[in-house]
Write a protein that holds these residues in place. Structure first.
Motif, PDB file in Angstrom:
ATOM      1  N   PHE A 169       0.835  -1.138  -0.006  1.00 36.74           N
ATOM      2  CA  PHE A 169       0.004   0.075  -0.036  1.00 36.74           C
ATOM      3  C   PHE A 169       0.858   1.366   0.177  1.00 36.74           C
ATOM      4  O   PHE A 169       0.687   2.338  -0.655  1.00 36.74           O
ATOM      5  CB  PHE A 169      -0.811   0.069   1.253  1.00 36.74           C
TER       6      PHE A 169
ATOM      7  N   THR B 126       0.374   3.658  -3.054  1.00 37.29           N
ATOM      8  CA  THR B 126      -0.469   4.910  -2.709  1.00 37.29           C
ATOM      9  C   THR B 126       0.086   5.943  -1.777  1.00 37.29           C
ATOM     10  O   THR B 126      -0.470   7.039  -1.754  1.00 37.29           O
ATOM     11  CB  THR B 126      -1.782   4.558  -2.196  1.00 37.29           C
TER      12      THR B 126
ATOM     13  N   TYR C 105       0.190   5.814   1.423  1.00 32.93           N
ATOM     14  CA  TYR C 105      -0.584   5.878   2.585  1.00 32.93           C
ATOM     15  C   TYR C 105       0.166   5.043   3.483  1.00 32.93           C
ATOM     16  O   TYR C 105       0.890   3.598   2.933  1.00 32.93           O
ATOM     17  CB  TYR C 105      -1.929   4.951   2.312  1.00 32.93           C
TER      18      TYR C 105
ATOM     19  N   ILE D 274      -0.161   2.687   6.403  1.00 27.67           N
ATOM     20  CA  ILE D 274      -1.197   1.926   7.295  1.00 27.67           C
ATOM     21  C   ILE D 274      -0.880   1.782   8.879  1.00 27.67           C
ATOM     22  O   ILE D 274       0.248   1.432   8.971  1.00 27.67           O
ATOM     23  CB  ILE D 274      -1.561   0.730   6.745  1.00 27.67           C
TER      24      ILE D 274
ATOM     25  N   LEU E 126      -8.887   2.658   1.936  1.00 24.25           N
ATOM     26  CA  LEU E 126      -7.868   3.231   2.889  1.00 24.25           C
ATOM     27  C   LEU E 126      -8.243   4.541   3.257  1.00 24.25           C
ATOM     28  O   LEU E 126      -8.450   5.345   2.758  1.00 24.25           O
ATOM     29  CB  LEU E 126      -6.596   3.426   1.837  1.00 24.25           C
TER      30      LEU E 126
ATOM     31  N   CYS F 179      -7.480   7.815   5.751  1.00 26.92           N
ATOM     32  CA  CYS F 179      -6.510   8.612   6.363  1.00 26.92           C
ATOM     33  C   CYS F 179      -7.296   9.034   8.000  1.00 26.92           C
ATOM     34  O   CYS F 179      -8.135   9.783   7.795  1.00 26.92           O
ATOM     35  CB  CYS F 179      -6.139   9.803   5.796  1.00 26.92           C
TER      36      CYS F 179
ATOM     37  N   GLU G 278      -9.450  11.688   4.209  1.00 25.04           N
ATOM     38  CA  GLU G 278      -9.648  11.331   2.889  1.00 25.04           C
ATOM     39  C   GLU G 278      -9.327   9.948   2.592  1.00 25.04           C
ATOM     40  O   GLU G 278      -9.100   9.104   3.509  1.00 25.04           O
ATOM     41  CB  GLU G 278      -7.828  11.671   2.481  1.00 25.04           C
ATOM     42  N   MET G 279     -10.024   9.580   1.725  1.00 21.71           N
ATOM     43  CA  MET G 279     -10.332   8.300   1.235  1.00 21.71           C
ATOM     44  C   MET G 279      -9.817   7.709  -0.035  1.00 21.71           C
ATOM     45  O   MET G 279     -10.007   8.379  -0.973  1.00 21.71           O
ATOM     46  CB  MET G 279     -11.688   7.820   1.634  1.00 21.71           C
ATOM     47  N   GLN G 280      -9.417   6.561  -0.036  1.00 20.79           N
ATOM     48  CA  GLN G 280      -9.007   6.006  -1.462  1.00 20.79           C
ATOM     49  C   GLN G 280      -9.151   4.532  -1.602  1.00 20.79           C
ATOM     50  O   GLN G 280      -9.279   3.840  -0.647  1.00 20.79           O
ATOM     51  CB  GLN G 280      -7.452   5.910  -1.572  1.00 20.79           C
TER      52      GLN G 280
ATOM     53  N   ILE H 245      -8.834   0.779  -2.911  1.00 20.69           N
ATOM     54  CA  ILE H 245      -7.884  -0.251  -3.346  1.00 20.69           C
ATOM     55  C   ILE H 245      -8.537  -1.361  -4.177  1.00 20.69           C
ATOM     56  O   ILE H 245      -9.709  -1.816  -3.712  1.00 20.69           O
ATOM     57  CB  ILE H 245      -6.970  -0.499  -2.303  1.00 20.69           C
TER      58      ILE H 245
END
Lengths: 146, 146
Positions: free
Chosen positions: A115, A119, A121, A123, B92, B94, B99-101, B103
């Motif tokens: 990830f 991206t 990100y 985690i 995902l 944050c 913020e959202m993504q 996957i």
DNA sequence: ATCGTTATTGCAACTAGTTGCAATAACGAT
DNA sequence: ATCGTTATTGCAACTAGTTGCAATAACGAT
């Protein structure tokens, strides 16, 4: 060398306060060996802190989860359960028989790294629940009796 | 060659019934482009089915989720949200900015295979939410302003 | 088209969880 | 040891979600 702060010292340093309610709830979760629901937690803690309200339990659990001292899991059936964040692990739940199995955090480590690469990100939760079918239920189903 | 059953035909064959309530709820989820909360769903569907109750919405959502037609996600903040199960994907989120993504499911495929090898469990949910920090928030934090 | 079985609904009463606000009490500073 | 600031609590009124049960209506069989 600098003294390593405990989680609790760290919280205080952030301006949060260590109230008896918070400490007692955390203690109950620490003692418990598995997941507890908010109501179970309330029932235990209210014995030590008679004035305690359920609102405080919910608020405290959210707080502790946000701070990472406690893990939240959604094990199907709607309700959320809480657990002391001792070691990183996750759950595998069988959709059929409800059987549950812990899986080690390291198995997900690789995924988290992917990830990060893909991206950006980073985690850090640490507590996922996966639903599927356990070997026994798969076997029973495949045998096709009836 | 045998006709391929639709999900709906399959449900009927299992002895479940295709009520207007279920169809309408599913339709609303299909139209929606993102997650909806049970209340949002109720508010939309009640317009078409005036007698509808919230209890039915909750029961139907659980049912559709169990049957795999709908995905449940727990995007932090307690409440569960629902989404039409169009393509397998995960989120995902944050922890810092919200913020959202999305996957892709394939990133998890490997992991599921590992689970199967190690534990015999056959994973089939398909919708996980991971919490962490997005690249931007990581950058802002690292710069140590303040 | 009608009928019987029984899954599903609506209802109503419930339990679970949230929120705003005034009172309280941690905790750093004196 | 005492004081002031303000995070946290308890309270009370709320919203969200669940459950048992009788009435309804899908749907397969006639």
């Amino acid at each position: 060398m600098a003294k390593r702060y405990s989680d609790l010292d760290w919280l205080r340093e952030q301006g949060y306060r260590l109230t008896p309610q918070r400490l007692a709830i955390l203690e109950v979760l620490k003692q418990a060996d598995g997941h507890l629901s908010p109501t179970e937690i309330f029932n235990q803690v209210v014995q030590e802190i008679p004035g305690l309200t359920e609102a405080t339990v919910y608020r405290t659990l959210n707080f502790l989860a946000e701070q990472g001292l406690v893990l939240v899991a959604h094990l199907g059936r709607g309700q959320l359960v809480y657990e002391f964040a001792e070691h990183d692990h996750h759950h595998l739940v069988c959709r059929n028989c409800g059987e549950m199995q812990e899986i080690d955090h390291r198995q997900l480590k690789q995924l988290y790294d992917n990830f990060l690469d893909d991206t950006g990100y980073q985690i850090n939760t640490i507590h996922a629940t996966f639903f599927g079918f356990c070997p026994e239920c798969i076997a029973n189903n495949r045998s096709g009796s009836k």
